[in-house]
Design a protein around this motif. Structure first.
Motif, PDB file in Angstrom:
ATOM      1  N   ALA A 193      10.101  48.131 -33.745  1.00  0.00           N
ATOM      2  CA  ALA A 193       9.390  47.031 -33.428  1.00  0.00           C
ATOM      3  C   ALA A 193       9.020  46.383 -34.760  1.00  0.00           C
ATOM      4  O   ALA A 193       8.949  45.121 -34.559  1.00  0.00           O
ATOM      5  CB  ALA A 193       7.959  47.599 -32.711  1.00  0.00           C
ATOM      6  N   GLU A 246      12.231  38.934 -30.050  1.00  0.00           N
ATOM      7  CA  GLU A 246      11.745  40.295 -30.514  1.00  0.00           C
ATOM      8  C   GLU A 246      11.890  41.195 -29.755  1.00  0.00           C
ATOM      9  O   GLU A 246      12.337  42.490 -29.925  1.00  0.00           O
ATOM     10  CB  GLU A 246      10.031  39.942 -30.819  1.00  0.00           C
ATOM     11  CG  GLU A 246       9.574  41.254 -31.408  1.00  0.00           C
ATOM     12  CD  GLU A 246       7.906  41.013 -31.333  1.00  0.00           C
ATOM     13  OE1 GLU A 246       7.285  41.176 -32.395  1.00  0.00           O
ATOM     14  OE2 GLU A 246       7.287  40.397 -30.418  1.00  0.00           O
ATOM     15  N   GLU A 247      11.700  41.124 -28.350  1.00  0.00           N
ATOM     16  CA  GLU A 247      11.769  41.931 -27.333  1.00  0.00           C
ATOM     17  C   GLU A 247      13.135  42.443 -27.283  1.00  0.00           C
ATOM     18  O   GLU A 247      13.679  43.757 -26.997  1.00  0.00           O
ATOM     19  CB  GLU A 247      11.301  41.497 -25.963  1.00  0.00           C
ATOM     20  CG  GLU A 247       9.899  41.371 -25.694  1.00  0.00           C
ATOM     21  CD  GLU A 247       9.043  42.707 -25.846  1.00  0.00           C
ATOM     22  OE1 GLU A 247       9.617  43.539 -25.447  1.00  0.00           O
ATOM     23  OE2 GLU A 247       8.163  42.843 -26.618  1.00  0.00           O
ATOM     24  N   SER A 296      11.906  44.326 -36.056  1.00  0.00           N
ATOM     25  CA  SER A 296      12.411  43.177 -35.056  1.00  0.00           C
ATOM     26  C   SER A 296      11.204  42.059 -35.106  1.00  0.00           C
ATOM     27  O   SER A 296      11.892  40.857 -35.242  1.00  0.00           O
ATOM     28  CB  SER A 296      12.217  43.646 -33.685  1.00  0.00           C
ATOM     29  OG  SER A 296      10.987  44.223 -33.161  1.00  0.00           O
ATOM     30  N   THR A 297       9.963  42.206 -35.335  1.00  0.00           N
ATOM     31  CA  THR A 297       9.167  41.283 -35.541  1.00  0.00           C
ATOM     32  C   THR A 297       9.519  40.272 -36.960  1.00  0.00           C
ATOM     33  O   THR A 297       9.491  39.264 -37.130  1.00  0.00           O
ATOM     34  CB  THR A 297       7.708  41.596 -35.687  1.00  0.00           C
ATOM     35  OG1 THR A 297       7.321  42.291 -34.315  1.00  0.00           O
ATOM     36  CG2 THR A 297       6.603  40.390 -36.010  1.00  0.00           C
ATOM     37  N   GLU A 306      10.508  33.180 -29.770  1.00  0.00           N
ATOM     38  CA  GLU A 306       9.968  34.261 -30.446  1.00  0.00           C
ATOM     39  C   GLU A 306       9.662  35.648 -29.933  1.00  0.00           C
ATOM     40  O   GLU A 306      10.437  36.547 -29.958  1.00  0.00           O
ATOM     41  CB  GLU A 306       8.890  33.958 -31.460  1.00  0.00           C
ATOM     42  CG  GLU A 306       8.851  32.936 -32.601  1.00  0.00           C
ATOM     43  CD  GLU A 306       8.895  31.442 -32.158  1.00  0.00           C
ATOM     44  OE1 GLU A 306       9.066  30.688 -32.822  1.00  0.00           O
ATOM     45  OE2 GLU A 306       8.802  31.243 -30.612  1.00  0.00           O
ATOM     46  N   LYS A 307       9.210  35.563 -28.591  1.00  0.00           N
ATOM     47  CA  LYS A 307       9.095  36.923 -28.003  1.00  0.00           C
ATOM     48  C   LYS A 307      10.517  37.315 -27.461  1.00  0.00           C
ATOM     49  O   LYS A 307      10.447  38.655 -27.257  1.00  0.00           O
ATOM     50  CB  LYS A 307       7.969  36.559 -26.845  1.00  0.00           C
ATOM     51  CG  LYS A 307       7.451  37.912 -25.923  1.00  0.00           C
ATOM     52  CD  LYS A 307       6.597  38.607 -27.074  1.00  0.00           C
ATOM     53  CE  LYS A 307       6.300  39.871 -26.506  1.00  0.00           C
ATOM     54  NZ  LYS A 307       5.497  40.818 -27.202  1.00  0.00           N
ATOM     55  N   TYR A 310       2.856  33.441 -35.527  1.00  0.00           N
ATOM     56  CA  TYR A 310       3.637  34.462 -36.250  1.00  0.00           C
ATOM     57  C   TYR A 310       2.378  35.303 -36.933  1.00  0.00           C
ATOM     58  O   TYR A 310       2.648  36.549 -37.129  1.00  0.00           O
ATOM     59  CB  TYR A 310       4.305  33.816 -37.327  1.00  0.00           C
ATOM     60  CG  TYR A 310       5.507  32.665 -36.925  1.00  0.00           C
ATOM     61  CD1 TYR A 310       5.950  33.096 -35.793  1.00  0.00           C
ATOM     62  CD2 TYR A 310       6.002  31.815 -37.582  1.00  0.00           C
ATOM     63  CE1 TYR A 310       7.053  32.174 -35.252  1.00  0.00           C
ATOM     64  CE2 TYR A 310       6.880  31.200 -37.338  1.00  0.00           C
ATOM     65  CZ  TYR A 310       7.454  31.372 -35.942  1.00  0.00           C
ATOM     66  OH  TYR A 310       8.593  30.491 -35.617  1.00  0.00           O
ATOM     67  N   LEU A 331       1.415  37.697 -34.054  1.00  0.00           N
ATOM     68  CA  LEU A 331       2.289  38.850 -34.126  1.00  0.00           C
ATOM     69  C   LEU A 331       2.394  39.780 -35.032  1.00  0.00           C
ATOM     70  O   LEU A 331       2.520  40.976 -34.879  1.00  0.00           O
ATOM     71  CB  LEU A 331       3.819  38.117 -33.841  1.00  0.00           C
ATOM     72  CG  LEU A 331       4.098  37.240 -32.724  1.00  0.00           C
ATOM     73  CD1 LEU A 331       5.357  36.547 -32.799  1.00  0.00           C
ATOM     74  CD2 LEU A 331       4.127  38.207 -31.342  1.00  0.00           C
ATOM     75  N   ARG A 361       1.581  43.867 -34.678  1.00  0.00           N
ATOM     76  CA  ARG A 361       2.557  44.936 -34.777  1.00  0.00           C
ATOM     77  C   ARG A 361       2.295  45.705 -36.100  1.00  0.00           C
ATOM     78  O   ARG A 361       2.729  46.673 -36.242  1.00  0.00           O
ATOM     79  CB  ARG A 361       3.931  44.124 -35.295  1.00  0.00           C
ATOM     80  CG  ARG A 361       4.831  43.676 -34.082  1.00  0.00           C
ATOM     81  CD  ARG A 361       5.235  44.790 -32.945  1.00  0.00           C
ATOM     82  NE  ARG A 361       5.972  44.070 -31.783  1.00  0.00           N
ATOM     83  CZ  ARG A 361       6.249  44.754 -30.815  1.00  0.00           C
ATOM     84  NH1 ARG A 361       5.612  45.808 -30.620  1.00  0.00           N
ATOM     85  NH2 ARG A 361       6.962  44.069 -29.922  1.00  0.00           N
ATOM     86  N   SER A 386      14.304  44.913 -29.872  1.00  0.00           N
ATOM     87  CA  SER A 386      13.627  46.117 -29.705  1.00  0.00           C
ATOM     88  C   SER A 386      14.207  47.119 -28.750  1.00  0.00           C
ATOM     89  O   SER A 386      14.644  48.107 -28.805  1.00  0.00           O
ATOM     90  CB  SER A 386      12.045  46.133 -29.668  1.00  0.00           C
ATOM     91  OG  SER A 386      11.637  46.863 -29.630  1.00  0.00           O
ATOM     92  N   MET A 396      12.448  38.322 -36.716  1.00  0.00           N
ATOM     93  CA  MET A 396      12.379  37.442 -35.713  1.00  0.00           C
ATOM     94  C   MET A 396      11.970  36.109 -36.451  1.00  0.00           C
ATOM     95  O   MET A 396      12.170  34.920 -36.465  1.00  0.00           O
ATOM     96  CB  MET A 396      11.595  37.636 -34.521  1.00  0.00           C
ATOM     97  CG  MET A 396      11.184  36.486 -33.535  1.00  0.00           C
ATOM     98  SD  MET A 396       9.816  35.467 -34.233  1.00  0.00           S
ATOM     99  CE  MET A 396       8.465  36.976 -33.901  1.00  0.00           C
TER     100      MET A 396
END
Length: 341
Positions: free
Chosen positions: A282, A271-272, A285-286, A267-268, A19, A22, A26, A275, A289
């Motif tokens: 972005a 997030e994707e 979304s992070t 997680e990925k 985390y 990430l 971001r 977004s 998440m």
């Protein structure tokens, strides 16, 4: 117990590192700005929804105990035993939840081999439930009919594979015939898979799948709603079916990939999807998440430790006090000791 705590702490540190990476990727300042305006009450609601997920799944646990004619376990104690399995939520595919079978043996001398199939049945009905949610949620965006069709076909295929011996037997017999190392591994696991399927059919016949699967759909829908609530806390207006689709697909991917708690994969993908499909900025979304993972994955681990603590306070050394596991339960014990991260 100390070994158990150390292993969970290691996975938690991996999560913190993930985390943190990430957030830095971001832009920490942007995420801090989002969190500064976040309605934190929605995080509490998401945790409450996650706990609702646990209660619905506990009803499945009770259903399967009754089907196997396992009686005499007080309901509150049974709830604590069920919740204690969440201590090992951060295991690949959540296989560590067989831990609750060990706890039940230590408290009530119920043989582990009698209750371990419940964990498999839970995973089967959870898988069907999550795929059903994906199919329903996919109808909320263009092109989703394809996902819905794939989901429906997958659910039917799973039901046929589990409930029809001729079909599952044919697939299992192919495993030793795979080329090279795959065939050698297939030859070793095929008898165990066949044995597991044989025992599983006693509690997952088509008639017995309906109620547990409905509970699974309701349970995992609550956590998808939790993501929607968290996004609302950031002022985002994503539709509820869409957030349930996001959460379910990410959860499924994390369960299928053999990494602790789906770390990195879930997680990925979350997030994707937020977004790219949900149109969420972005940094938001992070942040969303990370919050939903704390409200679901890490909250579950905390609940598991709390339940285990209550059991130890009531029963003392009877819980993880070193009592031997009965003969014939070696596979289940190895599953705990070897596959726990």
């Amino acid at each position: 117990m100390n070994t158990l705590v150390r292993r969970v702490v290691v996975v938690m540190l991996l999560g913190v590192a993930l985390y943190g990476g990430l957030v830095l990727y971001r832009d920490a300042n942007l995420i801090a700005a989002r969190l500064a305006t976040y309605a934190w009450s929605t995080f509490g609601i998401a945790c409450a929804l996650a706990f609702g997920n646990y209660l619905l799944r506990y009803f499945k646990w009770e259903y399967y105990l009754a089907r196997l004619d396992i009686r005499g376990v007080p309901k509150f104690e049974s709830l604590l035993v069920f919740l204690s399995g969440f201590v090992l939520t951060v295991t690949p595919g959540k296989v560590g939840e067989v831990f609750k079978s060990l706890i039940l043996f230590q408290l009530r001398k119920v043989p582990i081999e009698r209750t371990a199939p419940i964990v498999i049945a839970e995973r089967v009905t959870d898988l069907i439930g999550v795929i059903a949610i994906i199919a329903i949620g996919s109808a909320s965006f263009p092109g989703g009919a394809i996902w819905a069709g794939i989901g429906a076909v997958t659910v039917v295929a799973l039901l046929v594979f589990v409930s029809v011996p001729a079909v599952s037997g044919a697939v299992v017999r192919l495993l030793p015939k795979l080329p090279g190392p795959l065939g050698r591994v297939g030859g070793k696991v095929a008898p165990k898979i066949e044995e597991a399927l044989s025992g599983l059919r006693t509690i997952v016949s088509p008639a017995q799948l309906v109620w547990p699967t409905l509970l699974s759909i309701g349970a995992w829908s609550l956590e998808g709603v939790g993501l929607w609530v968290i996004l609302r806390g950031f002022g985002e207006q994503a539709s509820m079916p869409l957030t349930m689709f996001f959460y379910s697909t990410a959860t499924l991917a994390g369960a299928l990939v053999p990494v602790p708690g789906g770390l990195g994969v879930t997680e990925k993908l979350l997030e994707e999807q937020m977004s790219r499909l949900g149109g969420v900025e972005a940094a938001t979304s992070t942040a969303a998440m990370i919050l939903v993972r704390f409200a679901t994955l890490w909250f579950a681990v905390a609940v598991g430790f709390a339940a285990l603590g209550l059991l130890r306070a009531k029963h003392g050394a009877a819980v993880l006090g070193g009592q031997p596991v009965p003969e014939g339960s070696g596979d289940q014990r190895n599953l705990l000791t070897e596959r726990t991260p």
